[in-house]
Design a protein around this motif. Structure first.
Motif, PDB file in Angstrom:
ATOM      1  N   ASP A  47       0.806  -1.220   0.000  1.00  0.00           N
ATOM      2  CA  ASP A  47       0.000   0.000   0.000  1.00  0.00           C
ATOM      3  C   ASP A  47       0.838   1.270   0.000  1.00  0.00           C
ATOM      4  OD1 ASP A  47      -2.356  -1.504   0.077  1.00  0.00           O
ATOM      5  OD2 ASP A  47      -2.250  -1.683   2.257  1.00  0.00           O
ATOM      6  N   ASP A  48       2.155   1.125   0.024  1.00  0.00           N
ATOM      7  CA  ASP A  48       3.023   2.295   0.040  1.00  0.00           C
ATOM      8  C   ASP A  48       3.008   2.982  -1.323  1.00  0.00           C
ATOM      9  OD1 ASP A  48       5.343   3.576   1.786  1.00  0.00           O
ATOM     10  OD2 ASP A  48       6.049   3.489  -0.292  1.00  0.00           O
ATOM     11  N   ALA A  49       3.183   4.294  -1.322  1.00  0.00           N
ATOM     12  CA  ALA A  49       3.166   5.070  -2.567  1.00  0.00           C
ATOM     13  C   ALA A  49       4.275   4.644  -3.512  1.00  0.00           C
ATOM     14  CB  ALA A  49       3.287   6.565  -2.249  1.00  0.00           C
ATOM     15  N   ASP A  50       5.373   4.116  -2.965  1.00  0.00           N
ATOM     16  CA  ASP A  50       6.505   3.683  -3.792  1.00  0.00           C
ATOM     17  C   ASP A  50       6.427   2.204  -4.156  1.00  0.00           C
ATOM     18  OD1 ASP A  50       7.654   6.212  -3.810  1.00  0.00           O
ATOM     19  OD2 ASP A  50       8.655   5.848  -1.887  1.00  0.00           O
ATOM     20  N   GLY A  51       5.276   1.584  -3.922  1.00  0.00           N
ATOM     21  CA  GLY A  51       5.126   0.177  -4.268  1.00  0.00           C
ATOM     22  C   GLY A  51       5.207  -0.039  -5.773  1.00  0.00           C
ATOM     23  N   ILE A  52       5.407  -1.299  -6.169  1.00  0.00           N
ATOM     24  CA  ILE A  52       5.513  -1.651  -7.590  1.00  0.00           C
ATOM     25  C   ILE A  52       4.545  -2.793  -7.872  1.00  0.00           C
ATOM     26  CG2 ILE A  52       7.023  -2.565  -9.411  1.00  0.00           C
ATOM     27  CD1 ILE A  52       9.383  -1.289  -7.915  1.00  0.00           C
ATOM     28  N   ASP A  53       3.624  -2.554  -8.788  1.00  0.00           N
ATOM     29  CA  ASP A  53       2.657  -3.590  -9.158  1.00  0.00           C
ATOM     30  C   ASP A  53       3.186  -4.493 -10.259  1.00  0.00           C
ATOM     31  OD1 ASP A  53       0.469  -2.670  -7.450  1.00  0.00           O
ATOM     32  OD2 ASP A  53       0.389  -0.938  -8.800  1.00  0.00           O
ATOM     33  N   VAL A  54       3.945  -3.927 -11.178  1.00  0.00           N
ATOM     34  CA  VAL A  54       4.393  -4.694 -12.339  1.00  0.00           C
ATOM     35  C   VAL A  54       5.735  -4.168 -12.823  1.00  0.00           C
ATOM     36  CG1 VAL A  54       3.089  -3.177 -13.905  1.00  0.00           C
ATOM     37  CG2 VAL A  54       3.752  -5.469 -14.680  1.00  0.00           C
TER      38      VAL A  54
END
Length: 286
Positions: free
Chosen positions: A52-59
């Motif tokens: 849920d962090d703004a710096d997360g990476i989905d893909v």
């Protein structure tokens, strides 16, 4: 909205990919990395920060040929994490599709990247990410994600009902009598068997050739030979199965036999040559 990391060691290619990604309304953010080490460092920080962090990476949109670690190496390393980001390979080479299947890639985009083709990859990723975010949908990989259409869901349910407990349903389970499902990263497409001109063995896989391109399925050539014999498919070589009605030309040259299907010229083994000639003669008399 997707959080994307694009990885390519060629700056012009990376810049173009980032431009296309950032212009897609489904992409919240798209950052770039120019080598595998930098990419792994960023992904590690994103995983530590939490989904849920703004710096997360989905893909991760990942080139394959890079200096040092390749894109395939990166994908293998990510497979060891509990909740890795999804992977889309972006490459100029078709020959890594088998590895892409094995590494659970969502999609396999060929360079030069076309805007429409990239948009299709983003759509697939977006559907998987949104499905994983829904309540009681704790999955993040395309292997266990829901299929993307009612037709696919029906085919999957039917195949599961017919398979013995604990058995793996082969990739050639048909969603309709005249179609074969082709899967890549959890996305299923249906190819009409009548559109297939010939089939090429690639280890435990088979590549289905049509006038519009080719598709890889995880099923041996011998199995397709048995199932499609009644549809006019015949074995001409240990590596090839052809649709009899699609053969444009039979050639005999210095004892060697070949057939031409469109622009493809395929060798016919000696053990199959006479039978093929007889079948073509009977087919021509119809």
């Amino acid at each position: 909205m997707l959080r994307v990391l694009a990885v390519d060691d060629e700056n012009p290619a990376l810049g173009e990919l980032l431009y296309l990604l950032r212009s897609d309304p489904r992409v919240h953010s798209a950052d770039g990395a120019t080598d595998a080490t930098e990419a792994l460092r960023r992904i590690g920080r994103a995983l530590d920060a939490g989904p849920d962090d703004a710096d997360g990476i989905d893909v991760v949109f990942l080139d394959i040929h890079m200096a040092g670690l390749t894109g395939l190496d990166v994908a293998r390393l990510l497979a060891g994490f509990a909740s890795p980001p999804l992977i889309v390979f972006v490459t100029a080479h078709e020959g890594f599709a088998v590895q892409a299947f094995d590494l659970k890639a969502v999609d396999y985009v060929l360079k030069p990247v076309r805007r429409e083709r990239l948009a299709e990859a983003v759509r697939r990723v977006s559907e998987l990410v949104e499905s994983a975010r829904e309540p009681r949908q704790p999955v993040s990989s395309p292997v266990s994600s829901p299929v993307s259409s009612p037709a696919t869901a029906t085919a999957t349910a039917a195949a599961s009902a017919q398979a013995p407990h604990g058995a793996t349903v082969p990739a050639v389970q048909r969603g309709a009598p005249d179609q074969i499902p082709v899967e890549l990263g959890g996305v299923t497409r249906f190819v009409a068997i009548d559109d297939i001109t010939y089939v090429e063995a690639q280890g435990d896989y088979a590549r289905l050739h049509t006038a519009d391109g080719s598709h890889l399925v995880r099923i041996p050539l011998s199995t397709l030979e048995e199932r499609w014999a009644s549809r006019g498919f015949v074995r001409i070589h240990r590596s090839h199965l052809v649709a009899l009605g699609r053969i444009d030309e039979l050639r005999l040259d210095a004892g060697a036999t070949t057939v031409r299907i469109g622009t493809a010229e395929l060798a016919v083994s000696r053990r199959h040559a006479r039978e093929l000639r007889d079948l073509l003669m009977r087919h021509a008399r119809r």
